[in-house]
Design an enzyme around this catalytic site. Structure first.
Site, PDB file in Angstrom:
ATOM      1  N   LYS A  85       1.822  -4.184   7.653  1.00 18.46           N
ATOM      2  CA  LYS A  85       2.993  -3.789   6.856  1.00 18.46           C
ATOM      3  C   LYS A  85       4.276  -4.148   7.596  1.00 18.46           C
ATOM      4  O   LYS A  85       5.244  -4.609   7.002  1.00 18.46           O
ATOM      5  CB  LYS A  85       2.937  -2.282   6.550  1.00 18.46           C
ATOM      6  N   GLN A  95       1.370   6.774   6.852  1.00 20.39           N
ATOM      7  CA  GLN A  95       0.043   6.155   6.777  1.00 20.39           C
ATOM      8  C   GLN A  95      -1.037   7.235   6.730  1.00 20.39           C
ATOM      9  O   GLN A  95      -1.036   8.169   7.534  1.00 20.39           O
ATOM     10  CB  GLN A  95      -0.167   5.231   7.994  1.00 20.39           C
ATOM     11  N   ASP A 107       4.917   4.499  -1.682  1.00 20.28           N
ATOM     12  CA  ASP A 107       3.503   4.560  -2.065  1.00 20.28           C
ATOM     13  C   ASP A 107       3.359   4.815  -3.565  1.00 20.28           C
ATOM     14  O   ASP A 107       2.293   4.580  -4.132  1.00 20.28           O
ATOM     15  CB  ASP A 107       2.803   5.717  -1.334  1.00 20.28           C
TER      16      ASP A 107
HETATM   17  N1  GUN Z   1      -4.025   4.408   4.039  1.00 27.02           N
HETATM   18  C1  GUN Z   1      -4.827   3.509   3.412  1.00 27.02           C
HETATM   19  N2  GUN Z   1      -4.222   3.053   2.287  1.00 27.02           N
HETATM   20  C2  GUN Z   1      -3.023   3.664   2.219  1.00 27.02           C
HETATM   21  C3  GUN Z   1      -1.937   3.601   1.305  1.00 27.02           C
HETATM   22  O1  GUN Z   1      -1.957   2.893   0.292  1.00 27.02           O
HETATM   23  N3  GUN Z   1      -0.864   4.392   1.587  1.00 27.02           N
HETATM   24  C4  GUN Z   1      -0.816   5.205   2.662  1.00 27.02           C
HETATM   25  N4  GUN Z   1       0.278   5.931   2.846  1.00 27.02           N
HETATM   26  N5  GUN Z   1      -1.808   5.289   3.533  1.00 27.02           N
HETATM   27  C5  GUN Z   1      -2.897   4.512   3.320  1.00 27.02           C
END
Ligand code: GUN
Length: 297
Positions: free
Chosen positions: A68, A112, A135
């Site tokens: 990311k 996360q 998200d």
């Molecule tokens: N962990 C795995 N996938 C995601 C996601 O799409 N968003 C977040 N915040 N954590 C994750």
């Protein structure tokens, strides 16, 4: 990219299912966003800012967060990763979120998941300012109306984008969502409804999945069961979007759709890997850019 089928002797009609190349489409989105960020910085005096918080040492999460960060830098965002130790308390984490909520240079906040067990995930998600929730967890509750200023979750948004790249209409078509999960199944069904599709949601208890699937113009498979959709369940010409990422018996990555048989019937199909996967982080960047736009305009 096109996928050609063997023409059998005596075949009068050549059935040609086209592969939706998620990697190439994501690359196009990145280029578009890079240009947009340059223009927006001139217009509004600052670049979009994305802050990702990671608590603990989960190795998979470390990789996701790193990806990311790389993507955010690539599109020209101000990107920050806040790494907090495993023993961080919920109170400490909520304090950091509150500071970021109040920071005018931060447009997107992503915590996360998973967070360590002693932290209440729902309290953390709820603490993120809805207008900075990249998200799209908050948007899920509000039915994702962009005019309210909340974005849709990344993977569901990626699915809709991929369907639209085919140039086919969604309105009035029968869309089947296989899977009712909170992260993909339910939100993608809502997004399809917002696009005026007629939506069916199938799941593990659904009877006659094949019969239902054969009437669908669009199938989004998001159950995490290898090859649950096979060619005999596909209406000729249908658009197939495969969200599944499974390990097959041979150890290779495979989707929820049996690509070999389904691609012989489909009009359009996403591969695994190289379909929905590369689009998800691209959509996180798009969500951040949209949160920025909602805030500066
Ligand atoms: N962990 C795995 N996938 C995601 C996601 O799409 N968003 C977040 N915040 N954590 C994750």
């Amino acid at each position: 990219m096109y996928f050609r089928f063997r023409v059998k002797p005596g075949m009068t009609q050549v059935n040609m299912g086209k592969v939706i190349d998620g990697k190439a489409i994501a690359a196009g989105l990145y280029e578009e966003m890079q240009r947009e960020v340059v223009e927006l910085e001139q217009k509004y005096g600052r670049r979009p800012g994305l802050t990702v918080i990671i608590v603990g040492e989960d190795p998979a999460s470390q990789v996701y967060v790193r990806n990311k960060e790389i993507a955010a830098k690539k599109v020209g965002f101000v990107s920050e990763v806040i790494r907090m130790p495993e023993q961080t308390t919920q109170e400490e984490l909520l304090k950091v979120i509150a500071r970021l909520n109040a920071d005018p240079t931060v447009d997107g906040i992503l915590v996360q998941l998973p967070v360590p067990k002693h932290i209440d995930k729902d309290a953390v998600i709820a603490a993120v300012a809805p207008e900075k929730d990249v998200d799209g967890f908050f948007g899920m509750k509000s039915g994702f109306t962009m005019k309210q200023g909340y974005v849709a979750p990344c993977t569901p948004r990626a699915c809709i984008h991929l369907i639209k790249t085919t140039g086919e209409t969604i309105e009035g078509r029968h869309a089947l969502v296989v899977g009712r999960g909170e992260l993909v199944g339910k939100p993608v069904a809502t997004l399809l409804l917002n696009e005026n599709a007629t939506v069916t949601i199938a799941h593990s208890r659904t009877r006659n999945l094949g019969e239902i699937a054969r009437t669908a113009d669009i199938i989004i498979a998001a159950v995490g069961r290898p090859h649950i959709i096979t060619g005999d369940m596909v209406k000729p010409g249908a658009i197939l979007i495969d969200v599944g990422i499974n390990r097959g018996a041979d150890g290779k990555l495979c989707g929820d759709i049996d690509f070999a048989s389904a691609s012989e019937k489909a009009g359009w199909i996403t591969p695994v890997p190289g379909g929905v996967g590369p689009m998800t982080i691209a959509m996180l960047m798009r969500n951040t850019l949209d949160c920025y736009l909602n805030r500066v305009r």
